[in-house]
Design an enzyme around this catalytic site. Structure first.
Site, PDB file in Angstrom:
ATOM      1  N   GLU A 186       4.834  -1.981  27.443  1.00 54.42           N
ATOM      2  CA  GLU A 186       3.518  -1.663  26.881  1.00 54.42           C
ATOM      3  C   GLU A 186       2.651  -1.010  27.956  1.00 54.42           C
ATOM      4  O   GLU A 186       2.649  -1.444  29.103  1.00 54.42           O
ATOM      5  CB  GLU A 186       2.866  -2.955  26.391  1.00 54.42           C
ATOM      6  N   THR A 215       3.177   1.621  29.369  1.00 59.40           N
ATOM      7  CA  THR A 215       4.043   2.310  30.333  1.00 59.40           C
ATOM      8  C   THR A 215       4.186   3.790  29.982  1.00 59.40           C
ATOM      9  O   THR A 215       4.493   4.599  30.841  1.00 59.40           O
ATOM     10  CB  THR A 215       5.443   1.677  30.322  1.00 59.40           C
ATOM     11  N   GLY A 237       0.352  -2.150  13.539  1.00 59.33           N
ATOM     12  CA  GLY A 237       1.019  -1.658  14.741  1.00 59.33           C
ATOM     13  C   GLY A 237       2.470  -1.296  14.532  1.00 59.33           C
ATOM     14  O   GLY A 237       3.253  -1.272  15.481  1.00 59.33           O
ATOM     15  N   SER A 239       2.798   3.303  10.604  1.00 59.74           N
ATOM     16  CA  SER A 239       2.951   3.874   9.261  1.00 59.74           C
ATOM     17  C   SER A 239       2.706   5.376   9.271  1.00 59.74           C
ATOM     18  O   SER A 239       3.353   6.115   8.523  1.00 59.74           O
ATOM     19  CB  SER A 239       1.995   3.184   8.286  1.00 59.74           C
ATOM     20  N   SER A 240       1.803   5.846  10.136  1.00 61.01           N
ATOM     21  CA  SER A 240       1.504   7.291  10.161  1.00 61.01           C
ATOM     22  C   SER A 240       2.700   8.089  10.681  1.00 61.01           C
ATOM     23  O   SER A 240       3.055   9.133  10.119  1.00 61.01           O
ATOM     24  CB  SER A 240       0.250   7.585  10.992  1.00 61.01           C
ATOM     25  N   ASP A 248       6.364   6.656  18.740  1.00 56.80           N
ATOM     26  CA  ASP A 248       6.422   6.251  17.337  1.00 56.80           C
ATOM     27  C   ASP A 248       7.278   7.213  16.516  1.00 56.80           C
ATOM     28  O   ASP A 248       8.155   6.805  15.751  1.00 56.80           O
ATOM     29  CB  ASP A 248       5.011   6.181  16.752  1.00 56.80           C
TER      30      ASP A 248
END
Length: 381
Positions: free
Chosen positions: A32, A34, A121, A124-125, A169
């Site tokens: 996280e 990073t 978190g 979804s996007s 993501d």
């Protein structure tokens, strides 16, 4: 997800059949803050996803229907055609980024829905961008590979949604593989699959259902701390371009040249990059107890050194520890959202029951519980 609802809606709106595509949300097991320091992350695609049904319509317009919101939008694909609805900007942005790369994207009809929880978190996007990116690429045979589709999704966020996100993501949504996490080098974008087959364990997210509005300013401040320390170290070690290139000895050398706050923030990042590499080694050996231990260490670091946890997340982490959960930490940027927990099967029911009851009693909010399983990335169904 009830795929026949999407099919039925598509048929009723457009009087025809289309082709169904999906792309998943993601978790990040460890690693996280990073990413913007050039380090590693360890995401995996999950069994919660976005789904779309799509068919060319022989016009230059997109006719889209968001089933979950029961809203429709129609828009052209020129630069001045940006739709007003937020969800439509994602579809439009993906099309525009493909057109800007010299591809022809004609109009199409589509219906989409998803079961990636919003605001938890799980990205979804990115799932929505990757779903439409994969669908449009396949429908019109545009020839983009998965790597290019991930970059198109990221560019959509930057240029049409206004979120300056990293690549993790979209990368996880496009490259996800069942039974594996993805060790992604955020500087070179090289990646390798790391086995994740936690027999006897389950992954569960507990959503605190709080969001403390510190995130953006606090995020920028922490990023600046890392940049300050990197600049100080570079004066002594010219090879250090990003904090990822530094080690704890180099950090100690500049202790008197940087603020105490900048020092402790950077110490967390350097330690977190090493923790991720240690967790990958443990995963390759199938040692989930070591992986869990590293998750707890990350939580302590995020709470005490990086200061991005909050009372609610620390409470959930303490409950996990008391229940004998193998590993638990805040997942994501912090200040709210979920903890991710690696739980032995036999402890699962007791842990979830206690987490819900204790949290609700203390904070007067009922947390949400999401079981997640690692699955494949974007694909045609």
């Amino acid at each position: 997800m009830e795929l026949n609802l999407i099919q039925d809606k598509f048929k009723s709106l457009f009087g025809t059949e289309g082709t169904m595509y999906t792309s998943p949300g993601r978790i990040n097991l460890i690693g996280e803050h990073t990413d913007y320091n050039g380090g590693f992350v360890l995401p995996g695609a999950i069994d919660k996803a976005m789904y779309c049904k799509i068919k060319p319509n022989d016009t230059d317009k997109v006719r889209a229907y968001a089933l979950d919101l029961e809203e429709s939008a129609e828009f052209g694909l020129y630069e001045n055609d940006l739709p007003s609805k937020q969800w439509a900007k994602y579809i439009y942005g993906v099309c525009r980024e493909m057109i800007k790369k010299g591809k022809n994207v004609p109009g199409f009809d589509c219906v989409f829905a998803g079961d990636v929880p919003l605001g938890a978190g799980m990205s979804s996007s990115a799932a929505l961008e990757s779903c439409f990116g994969f669908a449009i690429n396949d429908t019109y045979d545009l020839g983009f590979d998965r790597f290019e589709l991930a970059l198109i999704g990221q560019a959509t966020e930057h240029n049409y949604v206004g979120v300056m996100c990293g690549i993790m993501d979209q990368f996880a949504s496009c490259f996800g593989k069942e039974g594996s996490l993805i060790r992604l080098d955020c500087r070179s974008l090289e990646y390798q699959y790391v086995p994740f087959n936690p027999e006897g364990y389950r992954l569960v997210l507990i959503n605190s259902c709080v969001s403390h509005n510190l995130a953006e300013g606090a995020y920028n401040k922490r990023r600046k701390s890392c940049e300050n320390v990197t600049a100080a170290i570079r004066k002594h070690h010219s090879e250090v371009e990003l904090l990822r290139d530094a080690n704890l000895d180099m950090l100690r050398e500049v202790a008197n040249e940087v603020s105490a706050e900048d020092y402790i923030r950077s110490e967390f990042v350097i330690e977190e990059i090493q923790r991720l590499l240690d967790a990958c080694k443990a995963l390759k050996k199938g040692d989930y107890e070591i992986v869990g231990k590293k998750m707890y260490e990350t939580h302590i670091g995020l709470s005490q050194k990086y200061a991005v946890s909050c009372e609610e997340l620390d409470f959930l982490n303490d409950i996990a520890r008391e229940c004998g959960v193998a590993g638990s930490r805040v997942m994501g940027g912090g200040f709210g959202g979920c903890t991710i927990n690696l739980v032995k099967n036999e402890l699962y029911d007791g842990f979830v029951k206690r987490a819900i009851e204790s949290y609700e009693q203390k904070f007067k909010i009922k947390p949400k519980v999401y079981d997640v399983v690692i699955k494949n990335g974007a694909r045609r169904l």
